[in-house]
Design an enzyme around this catalytic site. Structure first.
Site, PDB file in Angstrom:
ATOM      1  N   HIS A   1       7.063  11.141 -32.097  1.00 36.31           N
ATOM      2  CA  HIS A   1       8.314  10.242 -31.709  1.00 36.31           C
ATOM      3  C   HIS A   1       9.344  10.738 -32.764  1.00 36.31           C
ATOM      4  O   HIS A   1      10.598  10.324 -32.787  1.00 36.31           O
ATOM      5  CB  HIS A   1       7.870   8.759 -32.033  1.00 36.31           C
ATOM      6  CG  HIS A   1       7.637   8.276 -33.218  1.00 36.31           C
ATOM      7  ND1 HIS A   1       8.015   6.692 -33.349  1.00 36.31           N
ATOM      8  CD2 HIS A   1       7.446   8.645 -34.493  1.00 36.31           C
ATOM      9  CE1 HIS A   1       7.846   6.673 -34.705  1.00 36.31           C
ATOM     10  NE2 HIS A   1       7.558   7.848 -35.482  1.00 36.31           N
TER      11      HIS A   1
ATOM     12  N   ASP B   1       0.493  18.547 -44.251  1.00 35.15           N
ATOM     13  CA  ASP B   1       2.003  18.172 -44.652  1.00 35.15           C
ATOM     14  C   ASP B   1       2.993  19.078 -45.540  1.00 35.15           C
ATOM     15  O   ASP B   1       2.294  20.137 -45.698  1.00 35.15           O
ATOM     16  CB  ASP B   1       1.977  16.716 -45.349  1.00 35.15           C
ATOM     17  CG  ASP B   1       3.220  15.828 -44.456  1.00 35.15           C
ATOM     18  OD1 ASP B   1       4.485  16.427 -44.875  1.00 35.15           O
ATOM     19  OD2 ASP B   1       2.988  14.875 -44.165  1.00 35.15           O
TER      20      ASP B   1
HETATM   21  C1  LIG Z   1       6.474   9.700 -39.724  1.00 36.09           C
HETATM   22  S1  LIG Z   1       5.740  10.541 -40.832  1.00 36.09           S
HETATM   23  C2  LIG Z   1       4.283  10.030 -40.460  1.00 36.09           C
HETATM   24  C3  LIG Z   1       3.282  10.189 -41.598  1.00 36.09           C
HETATM   25  C4  LIG Z   1       1.661   9.880 -41.376  1.00 36.09           C
HETATM   26  N1  LIG Z   1       0.986  10.461 -40.148  1.00 36.09           N
HETATM   27  C5  LIG Z   1       1.497   8.184 -40.988  1.00 36.09           C
HETATM   28  O1  LIG Z   1       1.507   8.088 -39.780  1.00 36.09           O
HETATM   29  O2  LIG Z   1       1.588   7.685 -41.996  1.00 36.09           O
HETATM   30  C6  LIG Z   1       5.904  12.122 -40.645  1.00 36.09           C
HETATM   31  C7  LIG Z   1       5.161  13.151 -41.404  1.00 36.09           C
HETATM   32  O3  LIG Z   1       5.624  14.355 -40.846  1.00 36.09           O
HETATM   33  C8  LIG Z   1       5.728  15.164 -42.153  1.00 36.09           C
HETATM   34  N2  LIG Z   1       6.359  16.556 -41.469  1.00 36.09           N
HETATM   35  C9  LIG Z   1       7.769  16.616 -41.149  1.00 36.09           C
HETATM   36  N3  LIG Z   1       8.106  18.031 -40.714  1.00 36.09           N
HETATM   37  C10 LIG Z   1       6.686  18.677 -41.032  1.00 36.09           C
HETATM   38  C11 LIG Z   1       6.360  20.166 -40.872  1.00 36.09           C
HETATM   39  N4  LIG Z   1       7.139  21.060 -40.482  1.00 36.09           N
HETATM   40  N5  LIG Z   1       5.197  20.213 -40.783  1.00 36.09           N
HETATM   41  C12 LIG Z   1       4.194  19.497 -41.624  1.00 36.09           C
HETATM   42  N6  LIG Z   1       4.454  18.152 -41.758  1.00 36.09           N
HETATM   43  C13 LIG Z   1       5.766  17.789 -41.653  1.00 36.09           C
HETATM   44  C14 LIG Z   1       6.716  14.486 -43.085  1.00 36.09           C
HETATM   45  O4  LIG Z   1       6.771  14.981 -44.149  1.00 36.09           O
HETATM   46  C15 LIG Z   1       5.771  12.988 -42.837  1.00 36.09           C
HETATM   47  O5  LIG Z   1       4.772  12.938 -43.913  1.00 36.09           O
END
Ligand SMILES: C[S@@+](CC[C@H](N)C(=O)[O-])C[C@H]1O[C@@H](n2cnc3c(N)ncnc32)[C@H](O)[C@@H]1O
Length: 373
Positions: free
Chosen positions: A278, A240
């Site tokens: 999404h 992340d």
């Molecule tokens: C909607 S959350 C989902 C978290 C987890 N997968 C869950 O379902 O509980 C989206 C995640 O994507 C991460 N994220 C956003 N941009 C990112 C990037 N460029 N690289 C890695 N992670 C990223 C955010 O920090 C967040 O933790």
């Protein structure tokens, strides 16, 4: 063509309009019940599964007698309309048996989700999610829908309301108290507790032959921890953003890596994307999917996606199509994302060079999609 509606049709339409206009009132009643601790009070006084009278609830919650009727009204809305409590007949032998005004309530699966986070760390609680969704910062963007639709740019209502570059940017640098960020991750943790439990029990075969897995955008690691615990032979890594994982420490077969999924993902047999795609438009999804494909180390490897597959035939179903549609708008309004039909998913997979996929609708509104290189 019919141009005049009957009085009954107009009266029905009027009621439907009121029902929509009152939608927010119902959600505010849910918020109020959480803030007052109504589910906890029923749980405590009903001995876990039993019914509790209105009188006992009023006293336990220290609601003054002058507010008996408004409280009863809120409980009735939550019980009969929103389905959060079960209406119960008076307990046998109760003093209140002859009292016509007395009402009894017990918890059901929906209100049990609203109990306070307990010592039982494994219990699924949606209390933090309710408070997160009702946070003023999350509510304000909805006042900007019309402005958003007239604005020919890709700014979301969230960005218009808060003058920020993106939701992610806001969480990272515009949330000084960390309140929104912690609320957001509480939601993710609670959802992942449930989804983790279901996936490792219903989709065991999916992990056959997998020795390593990277949970991309895995947040604070709840989902990966469930996989790591159920399958000790799988080395699980959570990727992340650096500020999300900086204070997290791995243990045993679970580790954390800070990085950017648009740039590089560590190699593994399986790459997991739960509630990631999404969040993004087609162009960004294809970029992420291509980086995932590069990271799949074995020819028998796979991508595992956990997300909604919109079912056009079930759009009218309450608690299914209705929620899929609302999630679709929510993703557009907050992060420029969207929910997708099978056809739209298929298009993304082939644009990113994947050859095949299999959808398993084992997660209620959401599905597990295995995608093969
Ligand atoms: C909607 S959350 C989902 C978290 C987890 N997968 C869950 O379902 O509980 C989206 C995640 O994507 C991460 N994220 C956003 N941009 C990112 C990037 N460029 N690289 C890695 N992670 C990223 C955010 O920090 C967040 O933790």
């Amino acid at each position: 063509m019919k141009t005049v509606d009957s009085h009954d049709e107009i009266l029905g339409a009027q009621a439907r309009l009121w029902s929509c206009s009152f939608g927010q009132m119902i959600s505010m009643c849910v918020k109020c019940a959480v803030q007052l601790g109504v589910p906890d009070a029923i749980h405590k006084h009903g001995g876990g599964g039993g019914a509790v009278s209105l009188t006992a609830l009023l006293s336990s919650l220290q609601i003054p007698p002058s507010k008996t009727e408004p409280f009863r009204c809120i409980m009735r809305i939550l019980t009969h309309h929103a389905g959060f409590f079960n209406p119960e007949p008076p307990a046998a032998g109760s003093d209140q048996n002859d009292d016509d005004d007395e009402e009894w309530y017990s918890l059901n699966a929906s209100s049990r989700l609203l109990l306070s986070p307990s010592d039982d760390k494994a219990a699924v609680r949606h209390t933090p999610s309710v408070l997160f969704f009702f946070h003023p910062l999350m509510q304000e963007p909805w006042a900007f829908l019309d402005r958003w639709l007239r604005d020919d740019s890709n700014r979301t209502p969230f960005e218009i309301a808060h003058g920020t570059a993106s939701f992610w940017d806001y969480l990272k640098s515009r949330d000084p108290s960390g309140e929104l960020m912690s609320g957001f991750y509480e939601c993710m943790i609670n959802d992942s507790k449930l989804v983790g439990e279901v996936v490792v029990s219903r989709c065991k075969d999916m992990f056959d032959g997998v020795t390593s897995l990277v949970d991309v955008g895995g947040g604070t690691g709840t989902m990966a921890a469930a996989v790591a615990k159920a399958f000790p032979g799988i080395q699980c890594t959570v990727l992340d953003l650096p500020h999300v994982v900086k204070d997290l420490e791995g243990e045993g077969n679970l580790g954390f890596v800070g990085g950017d999924m648009f740039v590089s993902i560590p190699s593994a047999d399986a790459i997991l994307l739960k509630w990631i795609l999404h969040d993004w438009d087609e162009e960004n999804c294809i970029k992420i999917l291509k980086v995932c494909k590069e990271a799949i180390s074995s020819p028998k490897g796979k991508l595992i996606i956990i997300d909604v597959v919109v079912d056009e035939k079930r759009l009218g179903e309450r608690n299914f199509g209705e929620v899929q549609l609302c999630f679709d708008l929510f993703m557009m309004a907050f992060v420029n994302g969207k929910e997708r039909t099978e056809k739209q998913w298929k298009r993304l997979f082939s644009a990113a060079g994947f050859s095949n996929y299999k959808i398993s609708p084992v997660l209620g509104l959401r599905s597990v999609i295995e995608v093969f290189p």
